[in-house]
Scaffold this active site. Structure first.
Site, short mmCIF file in Angstrom:
data_model
loop_
_atom_site.label_atom_id
_atom_site.label_comp_id
_atom_site.label_asym_id
_atom_site.label_seq_id
_atom_site.Cartn_x
_atom_site.Cartn_y
_atom_site.Cartn_z
N ASP A 38 0.85 -1.20 0.00
CA ASP A 38 0.00 0.00 0.00
C ASP A 38 0.88 1.26 0.00
O ASP A 38 0.60 2.24 -0.69
CB ASP A 38 -0.91 -0.01 1.24
CG ASP A 38 -1.61 -1.34 1.41
OD1 ASP A 38 -2.47 -1.67 0.58
OD2 ASP A 38 -1.25 -2.09 2.35
N HIS A 92 -4.64 -3.32 6.40
CA HIS A 92 -4.44 -3.59 4.97
C HIS A 92 -5.80 -4.01 4.40
O HIS A 92 -6.09 -5.20 4.21
CB HIS A 92 -3.40 -4.70 4.78
CG HIS A 92 -3.28 -5.13 3.34
ND1 HIS A 92 -2.87 -4.29 2.34
CD2 HIS A 92 -3.54 -6.32 2.74
CE1 HIS A 92 -2.88 -4.94 1.18
NE2 HIS A 92 -3.29 -6.17 1.40
P1 NAD Z 1 -1.99 -18.55 -3.99
O1 NAD Z 1 -3.31 -19.21 -3.78
O2 NAD Z 1 -1.43 -18.48 -5.36
O3 NAD Z 1 -0.91 -19.27 -3.08
C1 NAD Z 1 -1.13 -19.54 -1.74
C2 NAD Z 1 -0.36 -20.78 -1.41
O4 NAD Z 1 -0.47 -21.01 -0.01
C3 NAD Z 1 -0.89 -22.03 -2.12
O5 NAD Z 1 0.17 -22.65 -2.85
C4 NAD Z 1 -1.37 -22.92 -0.97
O6 NAD Z 1 -1.17 -24.30 -1.22
C5 NAD Z 1 -0.50 -22.39 0.17
N1 NAD Z 1 -1.02 -22.71 1.50
C6 NAD Z 1 -2.30 -22.75 1.91
N2 NAD Z 1 -2.37 -23.12 3.20
C7 NAD Z 1 -1.10 -23.29 3.62
C8 NAD Z 1 -0.52 -23.68 4.84
N3 NAD Z 1 -1.26 -23.98 5.91
N4 NAD Z 1 0.82 -23.75 4.92
C9 NAD Z 1 1.58 -23.47 3.85
N5 NAD Z 1 1.09 -23.11 2.66
C10 NAD Z 1 -0.24 -23.00 2.54
O7 NAD Z 1 -2.09 -17.11 -3.34
P2 NAD Z 1 -1.10 -15.87 -3.53
O8 NAD Z 1 -1.60 -15.06 -4.66
O9 NAD Z 1 0.31 -16.32 -3.48
O10 NAD Z 1 -1.46 -15.03 -2.21
C11 NAD Z 1 -1.14 -15.53 -0.93
C12 NAD Z 1 -1.77 -14.65 0.14
O11 NAD Z 1 -1.21 -13.35 0.10
C13 NAD Z 1 -3.29 -14.44 -0.04
O12 NAD Z 1 -3.92 -14.48 1.22
C14 NAD Z 1 -3.38 -13.04 -0.62
O13 NAD Z 1 -4.62 -12.44 -0.37
C15 NAD Z 1 -2.25 -12.38 0.14
N6 NAD Z 1 -1.75 -11.10 -0.42
C16 NAD Z 1 -1.41 -10.13 0.47
C17 NAD Z 1 -0.89 -8.92 0.03
C18 NAD Z 1 -0.52 -7.84 0.99
O14 NAD Z 1 -0.17 -6.75 0.53
N7 NAD Z 1 -0.53 -8.05 2.29
C19 NAD Z 1 -0.75 -8.71 -1.35
C20 NAD Z 1 -1.11 -9.72 -2.24
C21 NAD Z 1 -1.62 -10.94 -1.75
C1 LMR Z 2 -3.51 -6.64 -2.52
O1 LMR Z 2 -3.55 -5.61 -1.83
O2 LMR Z 2 -3.26 -6.62 -3.73
C2 LMR Z 2 -3.71 -7.97 -1.83
O3 LMR Z 2 -4.01 -7.80 -0.48
C3 LMR Z 2 -4.67 -8.85 -2.50
C4 LMR Z 2 -6.09 -8.39 -2.28
O4 LMR Z 2 -6.93 -9.22 -1.88
O5 LMR Z 2 -6.37 -7.22 -2.51
#
Ligand code: NAD
Ligand code: LMR
Length: 328
Positions: A159, A187
């Site tokens: 962000d 967030h």
């Molecule tokens: P994704 O679905 O591509 O990958 C998530 C992975 O986590 C999968 O491979 C799954 O098998 C694994 N997983 C699930 N449970 C698990 C566990 N108990 N232990 C280990 N691994 C586990 O998702 P992504 O696009 O890589 O996103 C991951 C997370 O990050 C999501 O929750 C998404 O919303 C979040 N995210 C946060 C931000 C931020 O700015 N904070 C930004 C983007 C995404």
């Molecule tokens: C983001 O900010 O891009 C991530 O947290 C993914 C989402 O759910 O918005």
């Protein structure tokens, strides 16, 4: 610089973010020339895909990648780790808010908090990217009573970077001229990106922009809803930018913030700026020697006060919800 490898755990390593993050970590974006050892945690059905990712890591012949271990047992993977990047969690889809993921993802962070508490290195730092990041970090922290609370943080650096980029585009300034950006709160769509304490080329950013309507009706909603806009456009949530922000946040935490600037990190509140104690909320922070401190003494006007309060009220509701679910 130490030549001992830093042991870095990444959860959800076979996911979208992992596919970008692992290569950034292994190529030196976090530690430069210091060797890194990767410990990659996945759920059992994703281990085969993770093996493929590790084959690709091997094929890069990264000079400072000192080893890679993969597995589905948190206590084995977290054993002795100095840094744990908790990414693994389900992402939201179109039409969902990040808070909708609380019950689906919360349980992951109780188990991982307990495992870190048991086996991580004494100097461990834990960064939570998986959503809802702030409350997941609270869950992990609450389940790891022996790890100091200030070792946990949740990612609001994406962000923060988004806010800098929007401000640069609006004013024509270089991103490097923009300092002291702050994201306050959660967030989520209630987050408050604050231009009133930011600077552009040493001048107050709000004055340089000179357009309160843009700040209120374009800048703040664009930053706060950027994640949803990416999901809408890409069909899946941000991944490379999230990985990049995860690296930025960890690097600045471990190596320190530059003089005259600060970063946004969601960290446990000590009550600063009226944020209820114990919530993991985003603040302006400086870091040094692996420790952060909340920037003190900023004046908060009524406009900012209302927005910080709204976002921290949402965090308090999330805390109540996970308390109800028995996760903390
Ligand atoms: P994704 O679905 O591509 O990958 C998530 C992975 O986590 C999968 O491979 C799954 O098998 C694994 N997983 C699930 N449970 C698990 C566990 N108990 N232990 C280990 N691994 C586990 O998702 P992504 O696009 O890589 O996103 C991951 C997370 O990050 C999501 O929750 C998404 O919303 C979040 N995210 C946060 C931000 C931020 O700015 N904070 C930004 C983007 C995404
Ligand atoms: C983001 O900010 O891009 C991530 O947290 C993914 C989402 O759910 O918005």
């Amino acid at each position: 610089m130490s030549s001992t490898p830093l042991k870095v755990a990444v959860t959800g390593a076979a996911g979208q973010i992992g596919y970008s993050l692992l290569f950034r970590l292994a190529s030196g974006s976090l530690l430069g020339d210091r060797p890194i050892e990767l410990r990659l945690l996945e759920i059992t059905p994703a281990l085969k895909a993770l093996e493929g990712v590790v084959m690709e890591l091997d094929d890069c012949a990264f000079p400072n990648l000192a080893g890679v271990e993969i597995g589905d047992d948190a206590e084995t993977i977290f054993d002795g780790v100095n840094l744990a990047l908790l990414v693994g969690a389900r992402p939201r889809g179109p039409g969902m808010e990040r808070g909708d993921l609380l019950s689906a993802n919360g349980a992951i962070f109780t188990a991982q908090g307990k495992a870190l508490n048991k086996v991580a290195a004494d100097d461990v730092r834990i960064g939570v990217t998986g959503n809802p990041a702030n409350t997941n970090a609270l869950i992990a922290m609450s389940n790891a009573p022996d790890i100091p609370q200030e070792r946990f943080s949740a990612l609001t650096r994406l962000d923060h970077n988004r806010a800098i980029s929007q401000l640069a585009a609006k004013t024509g300034a270089a991103v490097t001229d923009i300092k002291k950006m702050t994201i306050w709160g959660n967030h989520s769509a209630t987050q408050y990106p604050d231009v009133f304490h930011a600077e552009i080329g040493g001048r107050n950013a709000a004055e340089v922009v000179g357009d309160q309507d843009w700040v209120e009706n374009t800048f703040i909603p664009t930053v706060a809803k950027r994640g949803a806009a990416i999901i809408e456009a890409r069909g899946s949530s941000s991944a490379a930018s999230a990985a990049s922000a995860t690296v930025d946040a960890a690097r600045d935490w471990l190596h320190g913030t530059p003089e005259g600037d600060w970063v946004s990190m969601a960290v446990v509140s000590d009550g600063s700026y009226g944020v209820p104690e114990g919530l993991i909320s985003s603040f302006p922070v400086t870091t040094k020697n692996g420790d952060w401190s909340i920037v003190q003494g900023l004046e908060i006007d009524d406009f900012s006060r209302a927005r910080i309060d709204a976002s921290t009220a949402e965090l308090a509701d999330e805390r109540a919800a996970v308390t109800e679910l028995g996760l903390i």
